[in-house]
Write an enzyme that holds these catalytic residues in place. Structure first.
Site, PDB file in Angstrom:
ATOM      1  N   ASP A 124       0.844  -1.197   0.000  1.00 34.23           N
ATOM      2  CA  ASP A 124       0.000   0.000   0.000  1.00 34.23           C
ATOM      3  C   ASP A 124       0.879   1.247   0.000  1.00 34.23           C
ATOM      4  O   ASP A 124       1.971   1.223  -0.589  1.00 34.23           O
ATOM      5  CB  ASP A 124      -0.924  -0.061   1.241  1.00 34.23           C
ATOM      6  CG  ASP A 124      -2.254   0.639   1.008  1.00 34.23           C
ATOM      7  OD1 ASP A 124      -2.232   1.858   0.787  1.00 34.23           O
ATOM      8  OD2 ASP A 124      -3.304  -0.008   1.062  1.00 34.23           O
ATOM      9  N   HIS A 147      -3.725   6.391   3.191  1.00 34.57           N
ATOM     10  CA  HIS A 147      -4.415   5.179   2.730  1.00 34.57           C
ATOM     11  C   HIS A 147      -3.830   3.907   3.353  1.00 34.57           C
ATOM     12  O   HIS A 147      -4.561   3.028   3.835  1.00 34.57           O
ATOM     13  CB  HIS A 147      -4.302   5.141   1.205  1.00 34.57           C
ATOM     14  CG  HIS A 147      -5.104   4.097   0.516  1.00 34.57           C
ATOM     15  ND1 HIS A 147      -4.687   2.789   0.407  1.00 34.57           N
ATOM     16  CD2 HIS A 147      -6.293   4.161  -0.126  1.00 34.57           C
ATOM     17  CE1 HIS A 147      -5.591   2.100  -0.274  1.00 34.57           C
ATOM     18  NE2 HIS A 147      -6.578   2.914  -0.612  1.00 34.57           N
ATOM     19  N   SER A 160     -11.002  -0.317  -1.386  1.00 38.72           N
ATOM     20  CA  SER A 160      -9.754  -0.322  -0.607  1.00 38.72           C
ATOM     21  C   SER A 160     -10.024  -0.573   0.865  1.00 38.72           C
ATOM     22  O   SER A 160      -9.175  -1.122   1.567  1.00 38.72           O
ATOM     23  CB  SER A 160      -9.055   1.032  -0.705  1.00 38.72           C
ATOM     24  OG  SER A 160      -8.244   1.109  -1.838  1.00 38.72           O
TER      25      SER A 160
END
Lengths: 84, 629
Positions: free
Chosen positions: B30, B94, B420
Site C-alpha cells: 500500500d 491510505h 480499498s
C-alpha cells in the site's frame, strides 16, 4: 522508425525460479544482451526471491525479441495501477 | 475501525487463538504506514515470529517495532514527487487506514473530530504487520507491485492485502495476478479490492481465481450534515462535515449567479463550481450552492465559508471536504435553489455532521465494481462483500483529512470509503480464520469466507451476485465452515490449460517441466473447485447445460452427513449428484457434480444457490446464470 527506437519500461515475466543455483542478474543481463539492448543501462530490477523476471527499458524491437525467447512467459508494459 | 466489526457480528470479545494470532504476519502492499499511530504500538508484543525473514528499511525517521515487523519502499523510477517521503512512512493516509483495518490494535476513543467515535480495532489486533510501500501520489507501478510480491512471499507473510487495481487483464500480463499466483503457490492468500468503477457492469478488477476479490458494502452508520435555511426549512445531505460555523446564518448564493466573468467564465460553468469559475468578490463570506459534487476546493479558494452541492451521483456514502459542506439529492437541492430565487436576502447555515442509523445496511455501495468477470466469465467475481463505506481507521499525520490544498486538519484517524477499505476487512478476516486453522491453503481460507458469508438480497442490490458475490463476510462463522472447496496450484494449472495457456508458459510458471496440458489435465472452467457457480450463455434464447465437478473436504465433525438443498436460478434446473455426502473422517474428500440446465433471462442475473447442510454447518455457494454480453 522513431517509435521503434523509443525505449519504454516493460516487465519480463519468466515464471517460477529456476531450480538450483541461479544468478538472476547474470541471466537477465545476458538475455538483454542477446536482444541487443545495452543491458547495464536498460535493466532496472530483477525479481529473484519468489519468482523469476525483470524490469527493463526496451525498444519495441527488443520487446518482440524478448517475448519470443525461451524462458519468457510474457512481456508487458509497466503501467500504473490506482488505489481503490 | 470503530463500527464495522461489531456490525458484522465480530465483537471485541470474540474468541481468539492468541498464540497463533501473534504469529500471523499480514503483508500490506500500500502507501506505507504512519508507524507512530497508536494502532501500530507494539506494547505487550513478544519477539518476532521465527518464520520472519524480512527486514526493515529505516531511512528518514522510520523504525519498525514488534508490531510493524518489516517495512520496505519501492520506487523503481526513483522519481519522488513533492511531499513524498523516500521511506516506508505513509504520506497519503491510505496505507495506515488499510493496515489498521486489517490488523490494528485496540485504540479507545478514536474519532474524527468526534465523528465515528469508538474503539478502533483491526480484525487481528495481535497479528504482525509487514509494510511494502508501492503506491505514491502518482499511482502504483506494476514493477513495484511485483517487487513487493517478490519480497513479501520470500519474507514469510501469511496473507497479502492489496487495495489497488486497474482494468481486468490477462492473468500473466497483470502484475497483481502474477504476484497472487506465486503467493498462492507458497500458501499465501492475496486479498484484493474489486475496484470503484460501479455500478456499471463488467467493471470488476483483480479477477484471478486464486485471489479473493472483495466488493464494498455499507454499514449501519451514516454521516449526514444538515443545511438550515432562514425560512426554517432544513435538509439533510450526505457529508462528513467536521466544521462548526460560528455565526448563526451566512449569505447563500447560487454558483450560477456568481461567475468569474473577468476570467471569461459563464454561469453555465460557475453553476458547477468548476476550478476558477467563481467570482471571489461575490462569493467571499457566503455559502455557495453548486450543481455538482466536487472537492469543494473552488468555493474554498473563492473565499466561501461553505458549500452545498447537489446531484444524484453518490448518495450512499459521505465524502469529506476542506470546508463546511453538505451534499443534497436533486429534490432537496432544487428546494434550496428555489429558496435562493424567491428570497431577497437568502441565508443558510451548514451544521456539523451527525450519525444516523441506516436500517437498509448492508447493501453494496454504488461505486463498488460489478461483474461479470471480463477475463473468465464463468468464474463469479466479486467473491464476497465487506464493509467499505465511511470507515474510520488510522491516518497519516503527513497529510490532511482530504489531502486537498487549503485543508489544514491533521488527524490520527480519518473516515474514508472504497473497495480499498473493504479489502482489508477481508484480509483481516482471512488472517483470523488462519489463526485457528494455520495449515489451511489459500483456497480453503477463501472457501471458508465465501461459503459462510451472509446472503444478501437482490431487492436492494439490482446486480445481485455481480454486486456482492457470495454475500457479506462473517469472520466468526468462517472459522468453522464445515466443508471447504480446496484447490492448489495443480488445479489452477488445469484451469489455465482449459483457458488456452500454452504448455510452455505453464511449465515456466509452475517450474515443473513435466507439467503439460494433456486431455486429462485440460479442465474446463466449470471443473475448477471454486466455491461458487457461474453459467453464462451467449444469447437469451440459447439453452445451456453445464456440469460442474466439485470436491469438498470435511473440516467439521469427523462423522457427518450433509444434504444438498438447491435453489435454481429462474429458468433453470439444478441437479446435484449425489445429493447426500456421508463423511467418516476429518480431511476426507468427497466429490459431487452439479448439472445446471436452462435458458437465461436477458438483462438480469439469475440467482440460485447450493447449500450443503449437516444440521450444524450450512455451506452455501451462489449459482448464477446470465447472458454474457
Amino acid at each position: 522508425s522513431e517509435s521503434d527506437q523509443k525505449a519504454n519500461t516493460y516487465i519480463v515475466y519468466m515464471g517460477d525460479l529456476p531450480k538450483g543455483d541461479f544468478s538472476a542478474s547474470s541471466l537477465h543481463t545476458s538475455m538483454l544482451q542477446q536482444v541487443g539492448s545495452r543491458a547495464s543501462e536498460s535493466l532496472i530490477r530483477s525479481y529473484k526471491r519468489s519468482f523469476n523476471g525483470f524490469v527493463a527499458k526496451l525498444t519495441e524491437e527488443e520487446r518482440k525479441k524478448l517475448a519470443s525467447m525461451e524462458g519468457v512467459v510474457s512481456v508487458f508494459p509497466n503501467e500504473k495501477k490506482k488505489l481503490h | 475501525t470503530t463500527r464495522s466489526w461489531d456490525f458484522m457480528g465480530f465483537p471485541q470479545g470474540v474468541r481468539r487463538a492468541a498464540g497463533p494470532e501473534s504469529d500471523i504476519i499480514v503483508g500490506m502492499l500500500d502507501t506505507g504506514v504512519w508507524p507512530e499511530s497508536e494502532s501500530f504500538s507494539d506494547e505487550g508484543f513478544g519477539p518476532l515470529p521465527s518464520k520472519w525473514k524480512g527486514s526493515c528499511q529505516s531511512p528518514a525517521n522510520f523504525t519498525c517495532n514488534n508490531k510493524i515487523i518489516g517495512a520496505k519502499y519501492y520506487k523503481s523510477d526513483g522519481d519522488f514527487g513533492q511531499g513524498e517521503i523516500d521511506s516506508p512512512r505513509d504520506s497519503e493516509g491510505h496505507g495506515s487506514h488499510t493496515a489498521s483495518t486489517a490488523a490494528g490494535r485496540l485504540v479507545s476513543d478514536a474519532n474524527l473530530f468526534g465523528l465515528g467515535s469508538g474503539t478502533a480495532r483491526g480484525a487481528v489486533p495481535g497479528a504482525r504487520i509487514a509494510v511494502y510501500k508501492i503506491c505514491w501520489s502518482g499511482g502504483c507501478s506494476e514493477a513495484d507491485i511485483l517487487a513487493a510480491f517478490d519480497d513479501a512471499i520470500a519474507d514469510g507473510v501469511d496473507i497479502i492485502s492489496l487495495s489497488v487495481g486497474g482494468g481486468a487483464l490477462d492473468y500473466f500480463e497483470d502484475s497483481i495476478a502474477i504476484g497472487a499466483f506465486h503467493s498462492m503457490k507458497n500458501g499465501i492468500l492475496t486479498s484484493n479490492s474489486g475496484g470503484n468503477s460501479g455500478p456499471d457492469p463488467e467493471t470488476i478488477s483483480n479477477v484471478s481465481p486464486w485471489s479473493l476479490t472483495v466488493a464494498a458494502s455499507t454499514i449501519d452508520r451514516k454521516f449526514v450534515a444538515k443545511v438550515k435555511l432562514d425560512n426554517s426549512k432544513a435538509y439533510e445531505g450526505m457529508a462528513i462535515n467536521t466544521f462548526i460555523l460560528n455565526q448563526s446564518m451566512y449569505p447563500l448564493v447560487y454558483g450560477g449567479d456568481v461567475p468569474n466573468t473577468r476570467q471569461g467564465f459563464t454561469r453555465e460553468e460557475s453553476r458547477y463550481c468548476i476550478f476558477g469559475s467563481l467570482d471571489k468578490t461575490l462569493v467571499n463570506g457566503t455559502i455557495v450552492l453548486c450543481d455538482a459534487l466536487a472537492t469543494g476546493e473552488e468555493p474554498l479558494n473563492a473565499g466561501a465559508v461553505g458549500t452545498v452541492m447537489q446531484d444524484d451521483r453518490y448518495l450512499d456514502l459521505a465524502f469529506s471536504f476542506p470546508l463546511p459542506a453538505t451534499y443534497l439529492n436533486l429534490s432537496d437541492g432544487g428546494e434550496v435553489y428555489n429558496y435562493i430565487n424567491t428570497t431577497s436576502e437568502p441565508t443558510a447555515i451548514i451544521e456539523k455532521s451527525t450519525e444516523i442509523k441506516d436500517e437498509l445496511a448492508p447493501f453494496v455501495v454504488s461505486f463498488s465494481s460489478r461483474g461479470p468477470n471480463t477475463i473468465t466469465s464463468d468464474i463469479l467475481k466479486p467473491d464476497l462483500t465487506a464493509p467499505g463505506v465511511d470507515i474510520l481507521a488510522a491516518w497519516s499525520l503527513a497529510t490532511t483529512v482530504t489531502g486537498d490544498e487549503g485543508d489544514t486538519r491533521v488527524v490520527p484517524y480519518n473516515i474514508i470509503s472504497g473497495t480499498s477499505m473493504s479489502c482489508p476487512h477481508a484480509t483481516g478476516a482471512a488472517a483470523y480464520v488462519k489463526s485457528f486453522n494455520p495449515t489451511w491453503s489459500p483456497a480453503a481460507i477463501k472457501s471458508a469466507l465465501m461459503t459462510t458469508a451472509s446472503p444478501m438480497t437482490a431487492a436492494i442490490n439490482n446486480d445481485a451476485e455481480f454486486a456482492y458475490g457470495a454475500g457479506h463476510i462473517d469472520p466468526v462463522k468462517a472459522v468453522n465452515p464445515g466443508l471447504v472447496y480446496d484447490a492448489g496450484e495443480a488445479d489452477y494449472v488445469k484451469f489455465l490449460c482449459g483457458q488456452g495457456y500454452s504448455d510452455k508458459s505453464l511449465r515456466l510458471v509452475t517450474g515443473d517441466n513435466s507439467s503439460f496440458c494433456s486431455e486429462s489435465n485440460n479442465a474446463t472452467v466449470w471443473d475448477l473447485n471454486y466455491p461458487s457457480f457461474a453459467i453464462s450463455s451467449s444469447s437469451k434464447t440459447e439453452s445451456v447445460t453445464r456440469v460442474f465437478h466439485r470436491t469438498v473436504t470435511n473440516v467439521g465433525s469427523p462423522v457427518s452427513v450433509y444434504k444438498a438443498t438447491v435453489v435454481a436460478p429462474p429458468g433453470f434446473t439444478v441437479v446435484v449428484e449425489p445429493s447426500v455426502l456421508s463423511f467418516k473422517a476429518m480431511g476426507q474428500k468427497l466429490a459431487f457434480a452439479v448439472t445446471v440446465s436452462g435458458v437465461a433471462a436477458s438483462g438480469s442475473v439469475g440467482s440460485g444457490s447450493l447449500v450443503w447442510d449437516d444440521g450444524v454447518s450450512q455451506v452455501r455457494s451462489p449459482i448464477v446464470a446470465f447472458v454474457a454480453s
